[in-house]
Design an enzyme around this catalytic site. Structure first.
Site, PDB file in Angstrom:
ATOM      1  N   ARG A 104      -2.513   4.921 -45.282  1.00 32.25           N
ATOM      2  CA  ARG A 104      -1.339   4.065 -45.270  1.00 32.25           C
ATOM      3  C   ARG A 104      -1.694   2.814 -44.490  1.00 32.25           C
ATOM      4  NH1 ARG A 104       4.357   5.985 -42.802  1.00 32.25           N
ATOM      5  NH2 ARG A 104       3.247   5.593 -40.890  1.00 32.25           N
ATOM      6  N   THR A 108       1.796  -2.825 -43.949  1.00 34.00           N
ATOM      7  CA  THR A 108       2.731  -2.769 -45.093  1.00 34.00           C
ATOM      8  C   THR A 108       3.279  -1.360 -45.311  1.00 34.00           C
ATOM      9  OG1 THR A 108       0.982  -2.209 -46.646  1.00 34.00           O
ATOM     10  CG2 THR A 108       1.372  -4.548 -46.265  1.00 34.00           C
ATOM     11  N   ASP A 200       0.814  11.310 -35.123  1.00 41.16           N
ATOM     12  CA  ASP A 200      -0.108  11.043 -36.233  1.00 41.16           C
ATOM     13  C   ASP A 200      -0.909  12.315 -36.526  1.00 41.16           C
ATOM     14  OD1 ASP A 200      -1.751   8.260 -37.425  1.00 41.16           O
ATOM     15  OD2 ASP A 200      -2.585  10.281 -37.648  1.00 41.16           O
ATOM     16  N   ASP A 203      -4.846  12.020 -36.638  1.00 42.21           N
ATOM     17  CA  ASP A 203      -5.440  11.830 -35.311  1.00 42.21           C
ATOM     18  C   ASP A 203      -5.369  13.108 -34.481  1.00 42.21           C
ATOM     19  OD1 ASP A 203      -6.249   9.243 -35.712  1.00 42.21           O
ATOM     20  OD2 ASP A 203      -4.423   8.356 -34.914  1.00 42.21           O
TER      21      ASP A 203
END
Ligand SMILES: O=P(O)(O)OC[C@H]1O[C@H](OP(=O)(O)OP(=O)(O)O)[C@H](O)[C@@H]1O
Ligand SMILES: O=c1cc[nH]c(=O)[nH]1
Ligand SMILES: [Mg+2]
Length: 209
Positions: A104, A108, A200, A203
């Site tokens: 991603r 944006t 995340d 991560d």
């Protein structure tokens, strides 16, 4: 319209709590995601078709059921989806594994595809796409596009945590794809992260932050 199934099994919910916890380190996070993926695979396979065969028991002949041999493929969305693959394969070891690479764009929030490799017999298989997070839904919609473009017809989407926006995005574009989740969270924040979420997923799985 896609159906949404929330797997509220106590073991799934218990483990998800520790997956969310920011104090859970990489090793334990990975183990928990693996375990929850196995438990979710157990639930998602509930409707798998069976056929009756005859088997000789030590006593007599019995009519008994076996899986009807429907071909299945699991497709993780890279990177974070990889964390769910082994957990699913624990229960469905004969499944083939395809890969869709998407990330991603942080500005944006649009998904960018960088890899796709699926089993050759795409049209004959049922697919389960796995990814821990369904946030804006951009990545999921793009992954489903990618599978359909290559001939996939029967697709399910399985994730740990979904935001309402992501569920709606799949339902709007791919109403034939049912969604299987462990939790439906409240919303997205300004950076497109799920609230309360787990941070995340990539991560935390791979220790890259
Ligand atoms: O619903 P969306 O708004 O598209 O967001 C969800 C996607 O974001 C994360 O991947 P990320 O882009 O962080 O890539 P990574 O797995 O390589 O970390 C996550 O694993 C999903 O694939
Ligand atoms: O909350 C989120 C949203 C997208 N991707 C993640 O890993 N976490
Ligand atoms: Mg990530």
């Amino acid at each position: 319209m896609s159906k949404v199934y929330v797997f509220d099994h106590p073991l799934i919910q218990h483990k998800l709590t520790y997956i969310r916890d920011k104090n859970t380190g990489t090793k334990e996070f990975r183990e928990l995601v693996d375990e929850v993926a196995t438990l979710m695979a157990f639930e998602i396979t509930r409707e798998m078709p069976l056929e009756e065969i005859e088997v000789e028991t030590p006593v007599t002949t019995a009519k008994s059921k076996v899986l009807s041999g429907k071909k299945l493929a699991i497709v993780p969305i890279l990177r974070a989806g990889i964390g769910m693959v082994d957990g699913v394969l624990n229960l469905i070891p004969a499944a083939k594994v395809g890969h869709i690479g998407l990330y991603r764009d942080p500005e944006t929030l649009k998904p960018i595809e960088y890899y796709a490799k699926l089993p050759a017999d795409v049209e004959e298989r049922d697919f389960i796409i796995v990814d821990p997070m369904l946030a804006t839904g951009g990545s999921a919609v793009e992954a489903i596009n990618s599978l359909k473009k290559r001939g996939a017809k029967n697709i399910k989407f399985m994730c740990l945590i979904a935001a309402p926006e992501g569920v709606e995005a799949i339902q709007k574009v791919h109403g034939d794809v049912d969604i299987y989740i462990a939790a439906l969270d409240e919303k997205l924040n300004d950076h497109g992260y799920i609230v309360p979420g787990l941070g995340d997923a990539g991560d935390r799985l791979f220790g890259t932050k």
